[in-house]
Every structure is written in structure tokens, then in C-alpha cells.
Design a protein around this motif. Structure first.
Motif, PDB file in Angstrom:
ATOM      1  N   LEU A   1       0.830  -1.207   0.000  1.00 32.88           N
ATOM      2  CA  LEU A   1       0.000   0.000   0.000  1.00 32.88           C
ATOM      3  C   LEU A   1       0.867   1.261   0.000  1.00 32.88           C
ATOM      4  O   LEU A   1       0.583   2.228  -0.735  1.00 32.88           O
ATOM      5  CB  LEU A   1      -0.925  -0.027   1.216  1.00 32.88           C
ATOM      6  CG  LEU A   1      -1.851   1.174   1.410  1.00 32.88           C
ATOM      7  CD1 LEU A   1      -2.789   1.310   0.219  1.00 32.88           C
ATOM      8  CD2 LEU A   1      -2.650   1.037   2.702  1.00 32.88           C
ATOM      9  N   LEU A   2       1.936   1.258   0.811  1.00 34.17           N
ATOM     10  CA  LEU A   2       2.832   2.411   0.833  1.00 34.17           C
ATOM     11  C   LEU A   2       3.554   2.589  -0.505  1.00 34.17           C
ATOM     12  O   LEU A   2       3.791   3.726  -0.943  1.00 34.17           O
ATOM     13  CB  LEU A   2       3.858   2.259   1.959  1.00 34.17           C
ATOM     14  CG  LEU A   2       3.323   2.337   3.391  1.00 34.17           C
ATOM     15  CD1 LEU A   2       4.445   2.102   4.383  1.00 34.17           C
ATOM     16  CD2 LEU A   2       2.675   3.691   3.657  1.00 34.17           C
ATOM     17  N   LYS A   3       3.879   1.489  -1.165  1.00 36.17           N
ATOM     18  CA  LYS A   3       4.548   1.584  -2.467  1.00 36.17           C
ATOM     19  C   LYS A   3       3.662   2.292  -3.480  1.00 36.17           C
ATOM     20  O   LYS A   3       4.123   3.180  -4.216  1.00 36.17           O
ATOM     21  CB  LYS A   3       4.908   0.177  -2.959  1.00 36.17           C
ATOM     22  CG  LYS A   3       5.566   0.163  -4.333  1.00 36.17           C
ATOM     23  CD  LYS A   3       5.867  -1.257  -4.784  1.00 36.17           C
ATOM     24  CE  LYS A   3       6.482  -1.266  -6.177  1.00 36.17           C
ATOM     25  NZ  LYS A   3       6.765  -2.651  -6.640  1.00 36.17           N
ATOM     26  N   GLU A   4       2.398   1.931  -3.518  1.00 33.92           N
ATOM     27  CA  GLU A   4       1.486   2.595  -4.438  1.00 33.92           C
ATOM     28  C   GLU A   4       1.327   4.078  -4.096  1.00 33.92           C
ATOM     29  O   GLU A   4       1.259   4.938  -4.991  1.00 33.92           O
ATOM     30  CB  GLU A   4       0.123   1.898  -4.403  1.00 33.92           C
ATOM     31  CG  GLU A   4      -0.878   2.428  -5.411  1.00 33.92           C
ATOM     32  CD  GLU A   4      -0.433   2.212  -6.843  1.00 33.92           C
ATOM     33  OE1 GLU A   4      -0.807   3.031  -7.698  1.00 33.92           O
ATOM     34  OE2 GLU A   4       0.308   1.232  -7.100  1.00 33.92           O
ATOM     35  N   LEU A   5       1.325   4.392  -2.803  1.00 30.95           N
ATOM     36  CA  LEU A   5       1.225   5.786  -2.381  1.00 30.95           C
ATOM     37  C   LEU A   5       2.471   6.565  -2.789  1.00 30.95           C
ATOM     38  O   LEU A   5       2.388   7.709  -3.267  1.00 30.95           O
ATOM     39  CB  LEU A   5       1.006   5.841  -0.870  1.00 30.95           C
ATOM     40  CG  LEU A   5       0.554   7.170  -0.265  1.00 30.95           C
ATOM     41  CD1 LEU A   5      -0.791   7.581  -0.837  1.00 30.95           C
ATOM     42  CD2 LEU A   5       0.465   7.063   1.252  1.00 30.95           C
ATOM     43  N   PHE A   6       3.658   5.954  -2.611  1.00 26.28           N
ATOM     44  CA  PHE A   6       4.900   6.608  -3.022  1.00 26.28           C
ATOM     45  C   PHE A   6       4.943   6.834  -4.537  1.00 26.28           C
ATOM     46  O   PHE A   6       5.406   7.886  -5.003  1.00 26.28           O
ATOM     47  CB  PHE A   6       6.104   5.774  -2.583  1.00 26.28           C
ATOM     48  CG  PHE A   6       6.355   5.778  -1.105  1.00 26.28           C
ATOM     49  CD1 PHE A   6       6.069   6.900  -0.340  1.00 26.28           C
ATOM     50  CD2 PHE A   6       6.884   4.654  -0.466  1.00 26.28           C
ATOM     51  CE1 PHE A   6       6.288   6.915   1.023  1.00 26.28           C
ATOM     52  CE2 PHE A   6       7.108   4.656   0.901  1.00 26.28           C
ATOM     53  CZ  PHE A   6       6.809   5.779   1.643  1.00 26.28           C
ATOM     54  N   ILE A   7       4.476   5.849  -5.306  1.00 31.96           N
ATOM     55  CA  ILE A   7       4.517   5.973  -6.769  1.00 31.96           C
ATOM     56  C   ILE A   7       3.646   7.136  -7.229  1.00 31.96           C
ATOM     57  O   ILE A   7       4.040   7.942  -8.076  1.00 31.96           O
ATOM     58  CB  ILE A   7       4.069   4.648  -7.418  1.00 31.96           C
ATOM     59  CG1 ILE A   7       5.135   3.566  -7.205  1.00 31.96           C
ATOM     60  CG2 ILE A   7       3.824   4.835  -8.916  1.00 31.96           C
ATOM     61  CD1 ILE A   7       4.710   2.194  -7.675  1.00 31.96           C
ATOM     62  N   GLN A   8       2.451   7.242  -6.657  1.00 30.66           N
ATOM     63  CA  GLN A   8       1.539   8.301  -7.095  1.00 30.66           C
ATOM     64  C   GLN A   8       2.001   9.690  -6.654  1.00 30.66           C
ATOM     65  O   GLN A   8       1.684  10.684  -7.305  1.00 30.66           O
ATOM     66  CB  GLN A   8       0.140   8.023  -6.551  1.00 30.66           C
ATOM     67  CG  GLN A   8      -0.495   6.765  -7.127  1.00 30.66           C
ATOM     68  CD  GLN A   8      -1.909   6.558  -6.640  1.00 30.66           C
ATOM     69  OE1 GLN A   8      -2.525   7.457  -6.089  1.00 30.66           O
ATOM     70  NE2 GLN A   8      -2.430   5.353  -6.844  1.00 30.66           N
ATOM     71  N   ILE A   9       2.738   9.772  -5.553  1.00 28.80           N
ATOM     72  CA  ILE A   9       3.161  11.085  -5.051  1.00 28.80           C
ATOM     73  C   ILE A   9       4.474  11.533  -5.673  1.00 28.80           C
ATOM     74  O   ILE A   9       4.600  12.664  -6.162  1.00 28.80           O
ATOM     75  CB  ILE A   9       3.272  11.042  -3.506  1.00 28.80           C
ATOM     76  CG1 ILE A   9       1.879  10.936  -2.878  1.00 28.80           C
ATOM     77  CG2 ILE A   9       3.971  12.298  -2.985  1.00 28.80           C
ATOM     78  CD1 ILE A   9       1.889  10.836  -1.375  1.00 28.80           C
ATOM     79  N   PHE A  10       5.499  10.660  -5.693  1.00 31.32           N
ATOM     80  CA  PHE A  10       6.844  11.083  -6.074  1.00 31.32           C
ATOM     81  C   PHE A  10       7.118  10.967  -7.570  1.00 31.32           C
ATOM     82  O   PHE A  10       8.083  11.563  -8.052  1.00 31.32           O
ATOM     83  CB  PHE A  10       7.890  10.270  -5.310  1.00 31.32           C
ATOM     84  CG  PHE A  10       7.974  10.620  -3.850  1.00 31.32           C
ATOM     85  CD1 PHE A  10       8.711  11.718  -3.430  1.00 31.32           C
ATOM     86  CD2 PHE A  10       7.310   9.862  -2.897  1.00 31.32           C
ATOM     87  CE1 PHE A  10       8.788  12.045  -2.088  1.00 31.32           C
ATOM     88  CE2 PHE A  10       7.380  10.185  -1.551  1.00 31.32           C
ATOM     89  CZ  PHE A  10       8.116  11.286  -1.144  1.00 31.32           C
ATOM     90  N   SER A  11       6.351  10.217  -8.319  1.00 30.03           N
ATOM     91  CA  SER A  11       6.624  10.098  -9.750  1.00 30.03           C
ATOM     92  C   SER A  11       6.050  11.302 -10.489  1.00 30.03           C
ATOM     93  O   SER A  11       4.895  11.690 -10.282  1.00 30.03           O
ATOM     94  CB  SER A  11       6.014   8.800 -10.300  1.00 30.03           C
ATOM     95  OG  SER A  11       4.608   8.819 -10.142  1.00 30.03           O
ATOM     96  N   THR A  12       6.859  11.903 -11.363  1.00 31.29           N
ATOM     97  CA  THR A  12       6.422  13.062 -12.142  1.00 31.29           C
ATOM     98  C   THR A  12       5.507  12.603 -13.268  1.00 31.29           C
ATOM     99  O   THR A  12       5.858  11.687 -14.020  1.00 31.29           O
ATOM    100  CB  THR A  12       7.636  13.794 -12.720  1.00 31.29           C
ATOM    101  OG1 THR A  12       8.509  14.160 -11.653  1.00 31.29           O
ATOM    102  CG2 THR A  12       7.214  15.036 -13.476  1.00 31.29           C
ATOM    103  N   PRO A  13       4.323  13.179 -13.415  1.00 30.63           N
ATOM    104  CA  PRO A  13       3.413  12.749 -14.494  1.00 30.63           C
ATOM    105  C   PRO A  13       4.036  12.966 -15.864  1.00 30.63           C
ATOM    106  O   PRO A  13       4.792  13.915 -16.104  1.00 30.63           O
ATOM    107  CB  PRO A  13       2.178  13.635 -14.283  1.00 30.63           C
ATOM    108  CG  PRO A  13       2.247  14.073 -12.870  1.00 30.63           C
ATOM    109  CD  PRO A  13       3.699  14.185 -12.545  1.00 30.63           C
ATOM    110  N   HIS A  14       3.695  12.060 -16.786  1.00 28.66           N
ATOM    111  CA  HIS A  14       4.212  12.132 -18.152  1.00 28.66           C
ATOM    112  C   HIS A  14       3.613  13.352 -18.861  1.00 28.66           C
ATOM    113  O   HIS A  14       2.425  13.653 -18.704  1.00 28.66           O
ATOM    114  CB  HIS A  14       3.859  10.847 -18.896  1.00 28.66           C
ATOM    115  CG  HIS A  14       4.772  10.557 -20.037  1.00 28.66           C
ATOM    116  ND1 HIS A  14       6.081  11.006 -20.080  1.00 28.66           N
ATOM    117  CD2 HIS A  14       4.582   9.863 -21.200  1.00 28.66           C
ATOM    118  CE1 HIS A  14       6.649  10.597 -21.188  1.00 28.66           C
ATOM    119  NE2 HIS A  14       5.756   9.903 -21.890  1.00 28.66           N
TER     120      HIS A  14
END
Length: 332
Positions: free
Chosen positions: A161-174
Motif C-alpha cells: 500500500l505504501l509503495k502505491e502511495l509513493f509511486i503516485q506522489i513522487f513520480s512526475t506525471p508524463h
């Protein structure tokens, strides 16, 4: 198109000549990405009042590294945390990173998916910012990062669950308008000692080696909530120890050492003040002792002659020789 020469015109050798006017040079603009910005993730990064300078620099570093982030003024301590959902709605943000300071020494971080949830609360430890001299790396401002996760994020459900939260927050949208179409740094999330260690590395093109850029910090998970900034608890970390409890245990250990030293000193004083045990005399102790002969006591009735004090030894010998000659003469 140029027309063919007539019959009366002379054709130069090698064919018709081209015009002597040089062709005009045009600068070709770089290709612009034709993609559309579909992933409209916006992250609100702000804090409460009472943070120190290190937290302020860390917050500014995250805003620099994340072009899809937004800023806001500091929130008052008296306000409840669910007010942040309204702030995110006014700022048109669907993710939030909130830094909460307590006692001017403890720092907590909230990661939330507003307004539905879930949200996670962490204790932030060992903060190092971009401005430190040991962080020698450098990356392009607004570039898109790679996200690297520890394998344990795929095995444990709360880490997934934390991994999905990190991906959505820290990854820059394309195709984000403020981002650059380059990938030159890596965000790493590693789990060690029941804590999540965040690092940021630059990718060097020559040999694909990594150089740390910063910032770096350690996240100690406290709780995961179903809602945004509250709600039912989905997971609670059993290994978490609050900073207040840690400081209390440190004080108790120091007090225990002090009490132990005092007890040792008191025992030593009692030993010194205690009466000594007298051992009875052994009758066989003086069996082999032989008494020394008693010498007769001589009583001098005449005062002894004073000896002349002569510093020079040669003069003393001469005086003794003269005395001996006088004795011989008197006897003769």
C-alpha cells in the motif's frame, strides 16, 4: 524551376551555372512532444508552524525535485488535520505531503491521498538536505525520476500500500508542462531496521554509476489510516517507539547509572568506618627470636673536645701530624 537554355545561348562547360546567391539558413526548432498531459497528479507540500530550518530546507528541496508540486502557507497548530482536505481542494491537489512539528524537536510527515484516503503517518529522522557538501551530485531541474523499491514492498501488504502511495506522489506525471523529458536521477526506497530509507542518486551517463544528490531522510512508520488524515486504522507499527518514550528511557538509564555509583560510594564508606577485628596474639610467635646482648651504659663525665671544623682536608692532615710530633716529643 530554371528554364532550359535557348538554341542561341552558349552552354558553359559542365552544364548550366547555379545562382551565386547563397541559400538562406533556417534554425530548426527542437521537436516538441505531442503527447497530452493526462495524469493530473498535483501534490501539495506544506507544513505547520514551529518547524526548524532543516525541515524548511527539506520541504523546499522536495518542491524543487517535484515539478508537479504546489506550495501553501503554514498551517496553524490549533487547526484540525482534516482541514487540510479543504486546502487541497482549493489548491486543486489530490495528493498531500504535510510536515507536522511538535516540541520544536520532533518532525512527523503525513502522506495522504485526498480526500478519500488512505493516509500514512511517519516519524522523520536523520534529515540531510541538498545544501550539504557531501551531496556532490547534480541533476536537471524538472527531470523525471526513476523509482526503485526494496523487494519487501512486494511481500508485505502494508508495504505494498505504501509503495502505491509513493509511486503516485513522487513520480512526475508524463508530459507535465513543467517537467523535462529526461530521466537522470533515481529515488530509492529501502527497508532496513523496520524503517524506510529515502535516497536520491544521479545517473552518470559515462559509466552508469550513481552519485548521491540528496535530500536523504529516514521514515519510521507509525500508522496507516483508511481515510485522509484520520479514520479507521489499517495498520499500526508494533516496533514504533515514540520520541517521548525514547527520551524517558535515556533519562532512566542515566539515573540508574548515577544511583549505582552512589551505592558503591556508600558501601566503601561503611567498610572504612567498620571496626577492625583484633586477632589474638599467638603464643608461639616469639619462639625462634633470640634476645640481643645488653651493652653496658657508658656515662661520660667529661665534656668531649670540640673538633676543629676544617674545610680543607690537607690542612686537617697537617694539624694531625703536628699533634703526633708533639706527642713523640713529650714522650721522648
Amino acid at each position: 524551376a530554371r528554364s532550359a537554355p535557348s538554341a542561341g545561348e552558349a552552354v558553359p562547360e559542365g552544364g548550366p551555372r547555379e545562382s551565386s546567391v547563397p541559400p538562406q539558413e533556417y534554425s530548426i526548432p527542437p521537436p516538441v512532444s505531442q503527447g497530452k498531459w493526462k495524469n493530473k497528479e498535483r501534490v501539495l507540500i506544506f507544513s505547520s508552524r514551529g518547524i526548524n530550518f532543516r525541515t524548511r530546507h527539506l520541504m523546499q528541496d522536495l518542491r524543487t525535485l517535484m515539478p508537479h508540486s504546489k506550495a501553501d502557507t503554514k498551517m496553524d497548530r490549533k487547526d484540525q488535520l482534516f482541514v487540510i482536505n479543504e486546502v487541497c481542494e482549493m489548491k486543486n491537489c489530490n495528493k498531500c505531503i504535510f510536515f507536522e512539528a511538535k516540541k520544536k524537536q520532533d518532525l512527523y510527515m503525513w502522506l495522504s491521498n485526498t480526500p478519500q484516503g488512505p493516509s500514512a503517518k511517519f516519524l522523520v529522522q536523520n534529515v540531510h538536505t541538498l545544501a550539504e557538501l557531501k551531496m556532490t551530485g547534480n541533476c536537471l531541474r524538472g527531470s523525471r525520476p526513476l523509482l526503485s523499491f526494496d523487494p519487501i514492498f512486494d511481500r508485505e501488504p502494508h508495504y505494498a500500500l505504501l509503495k502505491e502511495l509513493f509511486i503516485q506522489i513522487f513520480s512526475t506525471p508524463h508530459y507535465h508542462p513543467k517537467s523535462q523529458p529526461f530521466v537522470d536521477h533515481v529515488f530509492t526506497f529501502t527497508v532496513t531496521d523496520e524503517r524506510i530509507w529515502f535516497r536520491n542518486y544521479q545517473i552518470i551517463e559515462e559509466d552508469a554509476s550513481l552519485v548521491e544528490i540528496g535530500p536523504r531522510f529516514v521514515l519510521n512508520l507509525i500508522k496507516i489510516f483508511q481515510g485522509s488524515f484520520g479514520g479507521p486504522t489499517l495498520y499500526e507499527n508494533p516496533h514504533y517507539q515514540s520520541p517521548n518514550m525514547h527520551r524517558r528511557l535515556v533519562r532512566l538509564s542515566v539515573a540508574a547509572k548515577f544511583r549505582e555509583k552512589q551505592q558503591v560510594k556508600e558501601v566503601q564508606k561503611i567498610k572504612k568506618k567498620g571496626t577492625k577485628v583484633l586477632v589474638e596474639e599467638d603464643p608461639t610467635e616469639a619462639v625462634f627470636e633470640t634476645p640481643a646482648e645488653e651493652k653496658p651504659v657508658e656515662i661520660q663525665l667529661v665534656k668531649p673536645e670540640s673538633k676543629p671544623i676544617v674545610k680543607d682536608k690537607k690542612k686537617l692532615r697537617k694539624i694531625q701530624r703536628k699533634k703526633q710530633k708533639k706527642l713523640f716529643r713529650t714522650e721522648g
